[in-house]
Scaffold this active site. Structure first.
Site, short mmCIF file in Angstrom:
data_model
loop_
_atom_site.label_atom_id
_atom_site.label_comp_id
_atom_site.label_asym_id
_atom_site.label_seq_id
_atom_site.Cartn_x
_atom_site.Cartn_y
_atom_site.Cartn_z
N CYS A 116 0.83 -1.20 0.00
CA CYS A 116 0.00 0.00 0.00
C CYS A 116 0.87 1.26 0.00
CB CYS A 116 -0.99 -0.05 1.17
SG CYS A 116 -2.36 1.11 0.99
N HIS A 125 -3.59 -5.47 -0.01
CA HIS A 125 -3.19 -5.91 1.33
C HIS A 125 -3.14 -7.42 1.43
CE1 HIS A 125 -3.27 -1.95 3.24
NE2 HIS A 125 -4.19 -1.68 2.32
N GLU A 173 -1.92 -9.15 3.71
CA GLU A 173 -2.19 -9.55 5.10
C GLU A 173 -3.69 -9.57 5.41
OE1 GLU A 173 -1.32 -6.61 4.10
OE2 GLU A 173 -2.05 -5.04 5.45
#
Lengths: 216, 291
Positions: free
Chosen positions: A85, A193, A195
């Site tokens: 990001c 993202h 994660e």
């Protein structure tokens, strides 16, 4: 005797949720260390720079803590970098989020807000929030461990506009072609993202783990 | 292409899931972290915690729940309820929330959204709107007694009803407190102030499972340049398909939130998505492993 897993510096500069990034890296067999001091960044086998929020504040915070120089040194030393990001956006030359702010200029190109209309003139909802398909291309070593196409979670209003097409190794469609992943040599960065992207995110971080191992 | 999202929502009080939520074996239905894990396994696109804790003590418990959730599941988490200040927003983001929603505080402090998004960026701030249809009895609308807002923000006050037109009024305090603010104008004003997304709940439909308020959804979705999450009334995959449909009769929303249909084992996120794909709604296809 099994070797210890590679140590990954997860750079903590007050922008975004470093803990879930660290957890996700550990799930992929890496040894993440959440670090805020430059020395720890220089020591690590790889560097992950997460980050959400305001580009200008983030750039200022990294500079203030001396972390931007440490990341550059790690890059010069050939440590595999994964940007997430803001960790992608900061690689470029500048951003116009809250006034013109210089980035690191490691990759040519700029960071701009999505336009209010897409290429066909239809209104585009900004921010870009949700799961979007990313098609990978090129021959970066990270990509050997990834499917040709996968779905990832995005949440952002600004996006990188690379100056060279060969930097773009992953493309999504949002109001036109979006640079979802960019790479050059030991730098790989994604706008989404991993994660937060469940199993597709794990596949990407597994690929990073494999690449870090190759680079050791 | 960007896919439409399905979002289970949990009400949380003092760190525990409220409502008689029922789950399959070995899930502690009261533990938000366990329930988040369950929805992660079902490949929900996001999860939302709505905190209804009143006490100050409870806020710290919530931060702990958010932190534990963010460390346990690899999916996006939105947290709302009782968020009063920029500091509350920051604390939740730092604890591990990906997005934070504000509702009452945005009404009482009209600068909050602009201040918060100037610092954290707009992508992570959600404006929650609870709204009710204003009845059209053919007469002139009587503005309801003002709630928390001293005055509705400029241009956002409810206008007198024109017969045949629909209007929706923003409510606070769980729908009990009318504000005299027009929901569509409010959504537009807050999007301009920098809100990144709108979570629009129909208080008329909430808990009814008879379907989302499609005219209200459509009115808001067509008026704002940011994504909208439909909430209130979702009872089936067909209801969600209607809310997410971009056609003339659809709700035009980018995401559909639901609580009870998932909590009571009526269906799973995977089942809902398979049905949505059959109905032609572009959602992230569930993997073979998804429940």
């Amino acid at each position: 005797m099994p070797t210890a897993p590679p140590v990954i510096a997860v750079v903590d500069y007050g922008f975004g949720n470093v803990r879930s990034v660290a957890k996700a890296l550990a799930r992929s067999g890496l040894a993440p260390e959440v670090v805020g001091d430059p020395a720890a960044v220089r020591r690590a086998d790889g560097v992950v720079l997460p980050g959400v929020g305001n580009f200008a504040d983030a750039a200022a915070s990294l500079r203030e803590k001396g972390l931007d120089d440490a990341v550059r040194e790690a890059l010069s030393a050939g440590r595999p970098y994964l940007g997430l990001c803001l960790g992608l956006q900061l690689l470029f030359e500048d951003s116009d989020e809250h006034g013109q702010t210089p980035g690191w200029g490691i990759l040519p190109g700029v960071v701009r807000r999505f336009p209010a209309r897409d290429a066909a003139g239809a209104p585009l909802r900004v921010p870009h929030i949700g799961w979007n398909q990313v098609r990978f291309r090129g021959d970066h070593p990270m990509l050997s461990g990834l499917p040709e196409e996968d779905c990832y979670y995005f949440v952002h209003a600004y996006r990188a506009v690379p100056a060279r097409d060969d930097l773009v190794v992953g493309v999504a469609d949002y109001g036109g072609e979006l640079a979802a992943a960019v790479a050059r040599e030991r730098v790989f960065a994604v706008q989404f993202h991993p994660e937060k992207s469940q199993m597709s995110g794990k596949r990407l971080l597994d690929a990073y783990a494999g690449w870090v191992e190759q680079c050791r | 292409m960007l896919l439409k999202r399905i979002i289970p929502c949990l009400d949380v009080n003092e760190g525990r899931v409220v409502k008689g939520v029922q789950y399959v074996d070995h899930v502690d239905a009261g533990d938000p972290v366990e329930v988040a894990r369950l929805y992660d396994a079902q490949e929900a696109d996001e999860i939302t915690f709505l905190d209804i804790t009143a006490s100050h003590e409870g806020r710290r418990i919530l931060l702990d729940v958010v932190a534990r959730t963010a460390e346990s599941v690899f999916m996006p988490l939105t947290v709302g309820g009782g968020v009063r200040s920029l500091e509350d927003v920051r604390n939740l983001l730092n604890a591990g929330a990906d997005k934070v929603s504000v509702m009452t505080a945005a009404v009482t402090d009209p600068d909050l959204v602009a201040d918060a998004t100037a610092r954290i960026g707009s992508a992570n701030l959600v404006l929650a709107i609870d709204a009710r249809a204003v009845s059209d009895d053919g007469g002139v609308l009587v503005p309801s007694e003002r709630g928390a807002a001293a005055e509705p923000p400029a241009g956002a006050a409810l206008a007198p009803l024109v017969p045949g037109e629909s209007r929706w009024e923003v409510c606070t305090h769980g729908g009990r407190q009318p504000t005299g603010i027009d929901a569509v104008a409010w959504a537009v004003a807050m999007a301009e102030a920098g809100a990144g997304e709108i979570l629009l709940t129909s208080m008329d439909r909430d808990g009814t499972r008879v379907g989302y308020d499609l005219p209200m959804l459509r009115a808001v979705c067509d008026a704002v340049p940011i994504p909208v999450i439909a909430s209130g009334g979702g009872g089936s995959a067909e209801d969600m398909a209607a809310a997410l449909d971009d056609g003339a009769e659809g709700g035009h929303a980018q995401a559909a939130l639901a609580a009870s249909i998932f909590h009571f084992k009526q269906t799973t996120v995977g089942e809902v998505k398979r049905r949505l794909l059959e109905l032609g709604i572009p959602v992230r296809p569930p993997s073979d492993a998804a429940a």
